[in-house]
Scaffold this motif. Structure first.
Motif, PDB file in Angstrom:
ATOM      1  N   ALA A   1      -9.837  -5.841  16.530  1.00 53.93           N
ATOM      2  CA  ALA A   1     -11.139  -4.997  16.311  1.00 53.93           C
ATOM      3  C   ALA A   1     -11.444  -4.244  17.450  1.00 53.93           C
ATOM      4  O   ALA A   1     -11.187  -4.536  18.697  1.00 53.93           O
ATOM      5  CB  ALA A   1     -12.278  -6.200  15.888  1.00 53.93           C
ATOM      6  N   TYR A   2     -12.144  -3.115  17.230  1.00 48.17           N
ATOM      7  CA  TYR A   2     -12.546  -2.274  18.396  1.00 48.17           C
ATOM      8  C   TYR A   2     -13.142  -3.097  19.459  1.00 48.17           C
ATOM      9  O   TYR A   2     -14.198  -3.728  19.168  1.00 48.17           O
ATOM     10  CB  TYR A   2     -13.293  -1.055  18.072  1.00 48.17           C
ATOM     11  CG  TYR A   2     -13.715  -0.204  19.172  1.00 48.17           C
ATOM     12  CD1 TYR A   2     -12.862   0.452  20.100  1.00 48.17           C
ATOM     13  CD2 TYR A   2     -15.178  -0.128  19.257  1.00 48.17           C
ATOM     14  CE1 TYR A   2     -13.250   1.289  20.947  1.00 48.17           C
ATOM     15  CE2 TYR A   2     -15.538   0.815  20.543  1.00 48.17           C
ATOM     16  CZ  TYR A   2     -14.710   1.388  21.194  1.00 48.17           C
ATOM     17  OH  TYR A   2     -14.864   2.093  22.378  1.00 48.17           O
ATOM     18  N   ASP A   3     -12.914  -2.891  20.683  1.00 47.05           N
ATOM     19  CA  ASP A   3     -13.397  -3.743  21.797  1.00 47.05           C
ATOM     20  C   ASP A   3     -14.448  -2.414  22.558  1.00 47.05           C
ATOM     21  O   ASP A   3     -13.969  -1.613  23.197  1.00 47.05           O
ATOM     22  CB  ASP A   3     -12.202  -3.960  23.006  1.00 47.05           C
ATOM     23  CG  ASP A   3     -12.984  -4.626  24.098  1.00 47.05           C
ATOM     24  OD1 ASP A   3     -14.300  -4.935  24.186  1.00 47.05           O
ATOM     25  OD2 ASP A   3     -12.198  -5.003  25.182  1.00 47.05           O
ATOM     26  N   GLU A   4     -15.750  -2.640  22.428  1.00 51.45           N
ATOM     27  CA  GLU A   4     -16.730  -1.781  22.758  1.00 51.45           C
ATOM     28  C   GLU A   4     -16.717  -1.578  24.130  1.00 51.45           C
ATOM     29  O   GLU A   4     -17.349  -0.518  24.718  1.00 51.45           O
ATOM     30  CB  GLU A   4     -18.256  -2.182  22.188  1.00 51.45           C
ATOM     31  CG  GLU A   4     -18.212  -2.094  20.715  1.00 51.45           C
ATOM     32  CD  GLU A   4     -19.605  -2.420  20.067  1.00 51.45           C
ATOM     33  OE1 GLU A   4     -20.366  -2.869  20.764  1.00 51.45           O
ATOM     34  OE2 GLU A   4     -19.638  -2.291  18.993  1.00 51.45           O
ATOM     35  N   SER A   5     -16.114  -2.669  24.857  1.00 52.73           N
ATOM     36  CA  SER A   5     -15.997  -2.237  26.456  1.00 52.73           C
ATOM     37  C   SER A   5     -15.248  -1.091  26.946  1.00 52.73           C
ATOM     38  O   SER A   5     -15.176  -0.664  27.961  1.00 52.73           O
ATOM     39  CB  SER A   5     -15.527  -3.662  26.900  1.00 52.73           C
ATOM     40  OG  SER A   5     -14.144  -3.912  27.035  1.00 52.73           O
ATOM     41  N   GLY A   6     -14.379  -0.836  25.951  1.00 55.67           N
ATOM     42  CA  GLY A   6     -13.299   0.288  26.127  1.00 55.67           C
ATOM     43  C   GLY A   6     -12.257   0.137  27.198  1.00 55.67           C
ATOM     44  O   GLY A   6     -11.774   0.647  27.653  1.00 55.67           O
ATOM     45  N   ARG A   7     -11.926  -1.180  27.413  1.00 54.03           N
ATOM     46  CA  ARG A   7     -11.020  -1.844  28.088  1.00 54.03           C
ATOM     47  C   ARG A   7      -9.750  -1.930  27.672  1.00 54.03           C
ATOM     48  O   ARG A   7      -8.570  -2.027  28.337  1.00 54.03           O
ATOM     49  CB  ARG A   7     -11.373  -3.106  28.881  1.00 54.03           C
ATOM     50  CG  ARG A   7     -12.674  -2.989  29.871  1.00 54.03           C
ATOM     51  CD  ARG A   7     -12.454  -4.398  30.791  1.00 54.03           C
ATOM     52  NE  ARG A   7     -12.945  -5.352  29.829  1.00 54.03           N
ATOM     53  CZ  ARG A   7     -14.217  -5.949  29.741  1.00 54.03           C
ATOM     54  NH1 ARG A   7     -15.177  -5.237  30.291  1.00 54.03           N
ATOM     55  NH2 ARG A   7     -14.470  -6.887  28.932  1.00 54.03           N
TER      56      ARG A   7
ATOM     57  N   ALA B   1      -5.748  -1.600  12.430  1.00 54.38           N
ATOM     58  CA  ALA B   1      -5.401  -0.293  12.926  1.00 54.38           C
ATOM     59  C   ALA B   1      -6.143   0.586  11.709  1.00 54.38           C
ATOM     60  O   ALA B   1      -6.832   1.653  12.202  1.00 54.38           O
ATOM     61  CB  ALA B   1      -3.811  -0.103  12.925  1.00 54.38           C
ATOM     62  N   MET B   2      -5.587   0.378  10.468  1.00 53.19           N
ATOM     63  CA  MET B   2      -5.969   1.317   9.457  1.00 53.19           C
ATOM     64  C   MET B   2      -7.581   1.325   9.279  1.00 53.19           C
ATOM     65  O   MET B   2      -8.261   2.185   8.974  1.00 53.19           O
ATOM     66  CB  MET B   2      -5.441   0.852   8.149  1.00 53.19           C
ATOM     67  CG  MET B   2      -3.973   1.078   7.925  1.00 53.19           C
ATOM     68  SD  MET B   2      -3.299   2.758   8.376  1.00 53.19           S
ATOM     69  CE  MET B   2      -4.379   3.693   7.312  1.00 53.19           C
TER      70      MET B   2
ATOM     71  N   TYR C   1     -14.813  -2.579   7.918  1.00 54.91           N
ATOM     72  CA  TYR C   1     -13.664  -1.834   7.449  1.00 54.91           C
ATOM     73  C   TYR C   1     -13.863  -1.473   6.179  1.00 54.91           C
ATOM     74  O   TYR C   1     -14.488  -2.346   5.497  1.00 54.91           O
ATOM     75  CB  TYR C   1     -12.335  -2.597   7.878  1.00 54.91           C
ATOM     76  CG  TYR C   1     -12.053  -3.039   9.081  1.00 54.91           C
ATOM     77  CD1 TYR C   1     -12.438  -2.266  10.170  1.00 54.91           C
ATOM     78  CD2 TYR C   1     -11.165  -4.059   9.468  1.00 54.91           C
ATOM     79  CE1 TYR C   1     -12.164  -2.384  11.387  1.00 54.91           C
ATOM     80  CE2 TYR C   1     -10.829  -4.222  10.704  1.00 54.91           C
ATOM     81  CZ  TYR C   1     -11.311  -3.427  11.675  1.00 54.91           C
ATOM     82  OH  TYR C   1     -11.190  -3.833  13.010  1.00 54.91           O
ATOM     83  N   SER C   2     -13.125  -0.233   5.575  1.00 55.68           N
ATOM     84  CA  SER C   2     -13.281   0.137   4.337  1.00 55.68           C
ATOM     85  C   SER C   2     -12.071  -0.514   3.295  1.00 55.68           C
ATOM     86  O   SER C   2     -11.033  -0.882   3.927  1.00 55.68           O
ATOM     87  CB  SER C   2     -13.254   1.518   4.230  1.00 55.68           C
ATOM     88  OG  SER C   2     -14.414   2.187   4.642  1.00 55.68           O
TER      89      SER C   2
END
Length: 464
Positions: free
Chosen positions: A300-306, A349-350, A396-397
């Motif tokens: 899942a996307y890591d909002e820290s951007g690391r 990823a998708m 996610y969709s």
């Protein structure tokens, strides 16, 4: 091109049915070191072979006849699903009914094309054959248009100097002309390779447009003659973008992710994408590989951007206020092919690409024919689904038939300014279509790949 492009005498054919129709292996596209299969991948392949032997006997088929049938495809995908579930990996899966492994009609429905399906592969590669071998174009046409459901493909290029291009623009155009002779002039488009940090490349963009009628530009920001890349947002990149705009070919395909080792690694990441997308809203930026890195597990996307990988694309879009449905398009070449091995990572990823780029901004690409015929990638994606648990948890969709149709081809048609109705009119009546109809009466897919499978083969490919 002959009426029947391949026969059982072809040494590539697999008469004993030892090859699976969905290929999980270590093959790379020549841009990254092959990654060995995991224990789960090996278990999935073993199980697929076991059920092929069992189910072929139940249907009274030889292994080969079973494996080239829709039931062979269904049983292989089911084996992969079972092996991943046994390992606790259930976030993404191949949605195939168990009954399809023994029911040809059901298997065709679940693994075959949807009604009016249109597949536009925006990243294909023609692998030139050794001197004296004239079969290369025929192999390409068979793999892409006879043994897969691909309707249209864009022929792309690898980074190089003009003196040592593995596939020259002339060779690529030769393939296009072969298809045109088959009355399939709408089936193949060509990129123009531009490395703006290489002397002379910006100046030759005029010729690429006028003489070769390129449909888009292809660039590698981590590539440079002295091993140093560039950013689309720096002076070199901006000059390139401005030249593309001036020439009126305002689609730029940029390789991001799949880094070339440590060489100019930062330029393989996507920090510049949001910057230029915001600055040049009239230019379409197609992000080849979507920033994917084989050594970075997709989560899942890591909002820290690391986190590296696809997250670098998501972060750049968010940071620069580039909304879903804008002028940034995520492309799946090699990314989907690799993630077929890891369906839970594929779900993340998708899920991220559809959420942050938009369901209208994800493009189908396969990097074939490095991976042989793209049919196995097509069939795997047709049946792939993100688990409800991940959809609920991360927003996610679901991959609905509508979303799938967009990704398979409708999105790319809009980017390239093609009318799907016009394309279908030609691809449902041209000589390729007629040849394929005859070929499909006795199909002979080989289920082989062409790219390097080991580190040694990869390094040999890089040696002039």
């Amino acid at each position: 091109m002959s009426r029947h492009p391949a026969r059982r005498t072809d040494p590539r054919i697999d008469p004993d049915g030892k090859r699976l129709p969905i290929k999980l292996d270590s093959t790379s596209n020549g841009e990254f070191v092959p990654v060995p299969l995991s224990g789960v991948n090996r278990a999935a392949n073993r199980l697929a072979h076991e059920v092929a032997s069992d189910f072929s006997k139940k249907l009274g088929f030889t292994r080969r006849k079973f494996l080239i049938s829709s039931c062979g495809t269904a049983s292989t995908l089911l084996a992969f699903k079972t092996a991943n579930a046994a390992a606790g990996k259930t976030g993404g899966f191949f949605d195939v009914s168990p009954e399809a492994a023994l029911d040809l009609q059901l298997a065709r429905v679940q693994t075959g094309p949807a009604k009016d399906e249109f597949i536009f592969d925006v990243q294909g590669h023609f692998i030139d054959t050794p001197k004296g071998n004239s079969k290369g174009p025929e192999v390409f046409i068979k793999d892409v248009f006879m043994d897969s459901d691909t309707d249209v493909m864009v022929l792309s290029f690898v980074p190089s100097t003009r003196a040592d291009e593995p596939v020259t623009i002339q060779a690529a155009d030769a393939v296009r002309r072969i298809v045109e002779k088959l009355e399939g002039s709408h089936r193949l488009l060509v990129h123009g390779r531009v490395n703006p940090n290489q002397p002379g490349d910006l100046e030759t963009m005029d010729e690429l447009k006028e003489k070769w009628r390129v449909s888009a530009w292809k660039t590698y920001t981590q590539y440079g003659p002295q091993g140093k890349g560039y950013f689309l947002s720096d002076d070199v990149g901006v000059r390139f973008i401005e030249k593309a705009r001036a020439l009126g070919v305002k689609t730029i395909c940029v390789h991001k992710g799949l880094p070339f080792g440590r060489q100019s690694y930062e330029h393989s990441q996507c920090s510049d994408i949001g910057v230029v997308a915001k600055r040049f809203p009239d230019v379409n930026f197609l992000i080849y590989h979507s920033g994917f890195v084989t050594s970075v597990p997709e989560q899942a996307y890591d909002e820290s951007g690391r986190r590296d990988g696809i997250d670098t694309l998501v972060s750049s879009l968010i940071k620069n206020g580039v909304k879903p449905g804008s002028n940034v398009f995520a492309e799946l070449g090699s990314t989907w092919r690799f993630l077929m091995r890891e369906p839970e990572q594929a779900a993340h990823a998708m899920g991220k690409l559809i959420r942050y780029c938009g369901e209208d901004n994800v493009l189908w690409g396969t990097d074939s024919i490095w991976y042989g015929s793209p049919q196995d990638q097509i069939q795997a994606f047709r049946t792939f689904q993100i688990a409800p648990t991940l959809r609920q948890r991360f927003g996610y969709s679901e991959i609905t038939p509508s979303v799938r149709a967009k990704i398979f081809g409708l999105n790319a048609a809009k980017v390239y300014g093609l009318s799907t109705e016009e394309i279908k009119k030609f691809t449902r009546t041209d000589q390729v279509f007629r040849e394929k109809a005859a070929y499909q009466e006795h199909p002979e897919p080989h289920f082989l790949t062409y790219g390097p499978k080991t580190r040694r083969e990869f390094l040999a490919l890089l040696t002039p």
